[in-house]
Design a protein around this motif. Structure first.
Motif, PDB file in Angstrom:
ATOM      1  N   PRO A 137      27.132  66.073  68.833  1.00  0.00           N
ATOM      2  CA  PRO A 137      27.266  65.410  67.532  1.00  0.00           C
ATOM      3  C   PRO A 137      26.146  65.699  66.538  1.00  0.00           C
ATOM      4  O   PRO A 137      26.345  65.518  65.342  1.00  0.00           O
ATOM      5  N   ASP A 138      24.977  66.133  67.022  1.00  0.00           N
ATOM      6  CA  ASP A 138      23.890  66.388  66.060  1.00  0.00           C
ATOM      7  C   ASP A 138      24.012  67.821  65.535  1.00  0.00           C
ATOM      8  O   ASP A 138      23.134  68.667  65.748  1.00  0.00           O
ATOM      9  N   SER A 139      25.114  68.098  64.876  1.00  0.00           N
ATOM     10  CA  SER A 139      25.425  69.444  64.403  1.00  0.00           C
ATOM     11  C   SER A 139      26.064  69.366  63.025  1.00  0.00           C
ATOM     12  O   SER A 139      26.732  68.390  62.701  1.00  0.00           O
ATOM     13  N   VAL A 140      25.844  70.411  62.241  1.00  0.00           N
ATOM     14  CA  VAL A 140      26.497  70.535  60.933  1.00  0.00           C
ATOM     15  C   VAL A 140      27.231  71.860  60.903  1.00  0.00           C
ATOM     16  O   VAL A 140      26.685  72.885  61.321  1.00  0.00           O
ATOM     17  N   ASN A 176      34.625  65.490  63.087  1.00  0.00           N
ATOM     18  CA  ASN A 176      33.742  64.357  63.355  1.00  0.00           C
ATOM     19  C   ASN A 176      32.271  64.771  63.350  1.00  0.00           C
ATOM     20  O   ASN A 176      31.431  64.155  63.979  1.00  0.00           O
ATOM     21  N   VAL A 177      31.980  65.857  62.649  1.00  0.00           N
ATOM     22  CA  VAL A 177      30.596  66.236  62.326  1.00  0.00           C
ATOM     23  C   VAL A 177      30.598  66.554  60.829  1.00  0.00           C
ATOM     24  O   VAL A 177      31.657  66.837  60.267  1.00  0.00           O
ATOM     25  N   PRO A 178      29.417  66.506  60.175  1.00  0.00           N
ATOM     26  CA  PRO A 178      29.402  66.871  58.756  1.00  0.00           C
ATOM     27  C   PRO A 178      29.840  68.330  58.578  1.00  0.00           C
ATOM     28  O   PRO A 178      29.439  69.199  59.356  1.00  0.00           O
ATOM     29  N   VAL A 179      30.678  68.551  57.572  1.00  0.00           N
ATOM     30  CA  VAL A 179      31.118  69.916  57.260  1.00  0.00           C
ATOM     31  C   VAL A 179      30.707  70.214  55.835  1.00  0.00           C
ATOM     32  O   VAL A 179      31.092  69.483  54.910  1.00  0.00           O
ATOM     33  N   TYR A 180      29.908  71.251  55.652  1.00  0.00           N
ATOM     34  CA  TYR A 180      29.537  71.651  54.302  1.00  0.00           C
ATOM     35  C   TYR A 180      30.352  72.870  53.905  1.00  0.00           C
ATOM     36  O   TYR A 180      30.197  73.939  54.479  1.00  0.00           O
ATOM     37  N   ASN A 181      31.237  72.673  52.930  1.00  0.00           N
ATOM     38  CA  ASN A 181      32.061  73.781  52.442  1.00  0.00           C
ATOM     39  C   ASN A 181      31.291  74.529  51.378  1.00  0.00           C
ATOM     40  O   ASN A 181      30.687  73.924  50.499  1.00  0.00           O
ATOM     41  N   CYS A 221      23.472  79.634  52.653  1.00  0.00           N
ATOM     42  CA  CYS A 221      23.462  78.166  52.596  1.00  0.00           C
ATOM     43  C   CYS A 221      22.880  77.603  53.895  1.00  0.00           C
ATOM     44  O   CYS A 221      22.074  76.672  53.871  1.00  0.00           O
ATOM     45  N   MET A 260      19.690  75.123  54.617  1.00  0.00           N
ATOM     46  CA  MET A 260      19.857  73.889  55.383  1.00  0.00           C
ATOM     47  C   MET A 260      18.939  73.872  56.604  1.00  0.00           C
ATOM     48  O   MET A 260      18.286  72.867  56.909  1.00  0.00           O
ATOM     49  N   PHE A 294      15.991  71.163  57.360  1.00  0.00           N
ATOM     50  CA  PHE A 294      15.897  70.378  58.589  1.00  0.00           C
ATOM     51  C   PHE A 294      14.543  70.606  59.261  1.00  0.00           C
ATOM     52  O   PHE A 294      13.922  69.669  59.768  1.00  0.00           O
ATOM     53  N   THR A 300      18.729  69.225  64.263  1.00  0.00           N
ATOM     54  CA  THR A 300      20.180  69.384  64.053  1.00  0.00           C
ATOM     55  C   THR A 300      20.621  70.851  64.124  1.00  0.00           C
ATOM     56  O   THR A 300      19.992  71.724  63.536  1.00  0.00           O
TER      57      THR A 300
END
Lengths: 304, 370
Positions: free
Chosen positions: A46-49, A70-75, A84, A88, A92, A99
């Motif tokens: 879960p600690d993933s983007v 169910n994890v952040p998704v950056y489009n 990008c 990121m 971090f 992450t």
């Protein structure tokens, strides 16, 4: 949350039960890339983007305000995913977060429009995992050719069959000397799971190239997705391997295939995209498959 | 501390004071000195930032986007073709509501290849949702860059800010510069929608017609709110550091019959022209437009207006001239001058005023009658 880091994984049942992709996404029936992403996220935890450029996954994740992940998704824009992710990852690092930053991009966004930013990020040593799921065409927009489309394959922009060969992405990435790179295939999810786990345990730029068969693009029945992936490996069209700190290891299924490959025709004949392939093109494909296997075998033996 | 610096150096000094977490940059003339200076600060330990030397401007902005949403203050600098190369990501930054600050050293676009000043590069980003400020002095380059972070990061704004300075005529000239111990003028970076893996969300996913326009409206609402935020920040800056700015900088405008409107260094040059004209008995004033987005409300009633555009919108006219026309209803005398670094002196500007023909357009040095 189960502590997946302590669990040894030797069979599929040992893979975590936690799901990071919800049910009923807008993926096509028989979609292998969403199957792969399911295992990638189970491996990453879960600690993933996810950083996702324009591709099938940006459709599969759903339409605002819903999300299928169910994890952040950056489009991000088509050409920009790796850059990008660089920003990121550095952010971090600056804030002391561990992450995982994972680019999940299709072949068009990787071998074509995104290759500059991929190259830049690998050269800079960005701490991230870049995954290219390769369905060998622009699937999201209706199966136009990409640089990853193989020789002879029919797409909407190569209606007579692609006259040139698949761009060898792995050799391009290899030239950047990443600490870890691997190939994978959706038909071997346990292998993929282990490779993602291993990749994320190493600092620096990591790369996994997944062959992801696509029923509408390759024109085969949806229930044949796993079979098609297995055939790609068993015929030697797709070789499963890892390159850790420069050292190549060919993985079990491909070892077996190299000793006794199945006929290339078995892979070709099941796909509508190779319909009416000329004997000359088939011969050329066979030569390319053999040359690739021999090159990898020689490298593993330390001959080159 | 009082020193002597170029415009580029002033921007770099302001960035050092703002302490971004990540700087991603690609060099391009005449911006290069900014990113070189920042790289030196980082290497020598004078700035504790992570510096990403990217392979292109497109990637510079993409990296800033990743870093900004990743939870840190970000900065980049560019110019001309570099700005255009990042155009796609310029939209992405504003649409993502990311308070990225970028210095753009205004420069002409090829072909022909030209490294001198022009505002067409920045104006081509006019409709992206970025705030745009144009500075006239080395000191203002420093002050505006510092304030840009504060304005961009204000939760009422949350839009990126572009600080524009004229190539060479400001980026490479030296003037005195007062740098500051900024204390808590910039609060710690806080982005309400920073990535949080404890609270997974989709950022910028597919958005249908029923929601997309709401996001666009939200940008416009923030642009409108930004006017007040800019005024607040500039007022606090004046209280703390003693230098005050506004949406425009007016010089001898109170009783002026004719007002010269220009951006950047021409706006400062116009002040000298105004003094000349006043000596001749012409009641002239100068109104240097500082903020171009959001566009300020201007009171020009009862005045003639001479607008100098260092830009052009082909097939239509000077961008500033038609902005003034649309905003005020006044038909200005539109002078197109200074393209690609064309030399324009205060004497030339005085000539524009002397020979003004309201409602007409003149290309200086081409079809001018003066």
């Amino acid at each position: 949350m189960t502590d997946i880091s302590r669990r040894s994984v030797t069979n599929l049942s040992a893979i975590p039960k936690e799901e990071y992709i919800y049910r009923c996404t807008s993926a096509c029936a028989g979609c292998s890339s969403s199957l792969c992403l399911r295992y990638v996220l189970k491996a990453a935890g879960p600690d993933s983007v996810l950083v996702v450029p324009a591709c099938c996954t940006s459709v599969i994740q759903g339409i605002y305000p819903a999300t299928a992940m169910n994890v952040p998704v950056y489009n991000v824009a088509f050409a920009a995913a790796a850059a990008c992710a660089s920003g990121m990852s550095e952010a971090f690092a600056a804030t002391g977060k561990e992450t995982n930053v994972i680019v999940y991009a299709g072949d068009g966004g990787t071998v074509d429009i995104g290759i500059q930013s991929l190259s830049g990020a690998f050269e800079r040593g960005t701490n991230f995992l870049y995954i290219c799921y390769d369905n060998e065409a622009y699937g999201n927009t209706g199966m136009q050719r990409s640089g990853s489309t193989p020789l002879g394959a029919r797409t909407t922009t190569t209606p007579g069959g692609k006259p040139t060969s698949k761009k060898d992405l792995d050799r391009i990435v290899e030239a950047h000397n990443p600490p870890y790179m691997a190939t994978a295939c959706s038909a071997y999810p346990l292998d993929l799971y282990k490779k993602v786990r291993k990749a994320l345990s190493i600092r620096g730029p990591k790369f996994i190239h997944i062959l992801a068969p696509c029923p509408p693009g390759w024109r085969y029945p949806t229930e044949k997705t796993v079979e098609m992936g297995k055939l790609a490996v068993k015929t030697g069209v797709w070789v499963l391997y890892e390159r850790e700190f420069g050292k190549l290891t060919i993985n079990g299924p491909s070892k077996a295939a190299m000793r006794k490959p199945e006929p290339l025709e078995d892979y070709i004949s099941g796909q509508g995209r190779f319909k009416n392939l000329s004997p000359e093109t088939l011969d050329l494909m066979r030569q390319q498959v053999e040359q690739n296997i021999q090159r990898l075998a020689r490298e593993e033996e330390g001959v080159c | 501390m009082l020193t002597i610096a170029t415009g580029n150096r002033a921007v770099a000094e302001a960035v050092k004071a703002a302490k971004p977490g990540v700087i991603a940059a690609y060099p391009i003339t005449p911006q290069t000195e900014i990113v070189e200076q920042i790289a030196d600060y980082v290497t020598t330990g004078n700035l504790e930032s992570r510096y990403i030397p990217v392979e292109s401007e497109h990637s510079a902005m993409a990296a800033c986007i990743g870093a900004s949403v990743g939870g840190v203050r970000t900065f980049t600098a560019t110019s001309s073709h570099g700005l255009l190369y990042m155009h796609e990501m310029i939209h992405w930054a504003a649409g993502g509501r990311l308070p990225i600050v970028m210095a753009n050293v205004n420069r002409a676009l090829g072909p022909g290849w030209n490294t001198w000043a022009e505002h067409t590069d920045a104006f081509s980003q006019r409709d992206t949702g970025w705030l745009q400020v144009y500075v006239g002095t080395v000191q203002e380059a420093y002050d505006a860059t510092l304030m840009a972070f504060r304005i961009a990061e204000d939760e009422r704004v949350l839009l990126p800010v572009m600080v524009n300075l004229d190539g060479f005529s400001l980026s490479h000239i030296t003037q005195s510069l007062e740098t500051e111990e900024i204390g808590d003028f910039l609060p710690p970076y806080h982005l309400p929608h920073a990535i949080d893996t404890e609270n997974p969300r989709g950022y910028g996913p597919m958005t249908g017609p029923d929601n997309y326009y709401r996001f666009r409206w939200d940008i416009e609402r923030s642009m409108r709110d930004a006017r007040g935020v800019i005024a607040e920040v500039e007022s606090e800056f004046a209280d703390r550091f003693g230098r005050s700015y506004g949406p425009t900088e007016e010089y001898r405008c109170e009783d002026a019959d004719v007002v010269v409107i220009a951006l950047g260094t021409f706006g400062k040059e116009a002040e000298v022209a105004v003094d000349r004209l006043r000596d001749e008995g012409i009641r002239a004033g100068s109104m240097r437009l500082r903020w171009f987005r959001p566009f300020p409300d201007l009171d020009l009633s009862g005045r003639e207006v001479v607008v100098i555009d260092r830009d052009y919108s082909f097939g239509f006219g000077g961008v500033v001239a038609h902005s003034i026309r649309a905003k005020t209803g006044i038909e200005p005398y539109s002078v197109i001058a200074g393209l690609g670094g064309q030399e324009v002196t205060y004497n030339d500007i005085a000539d524009f005023v002397r020979g003004r023909r309201p409602g007409e357009e003149t290309w200086f040095g081409v079809n001018d009658h003066v």
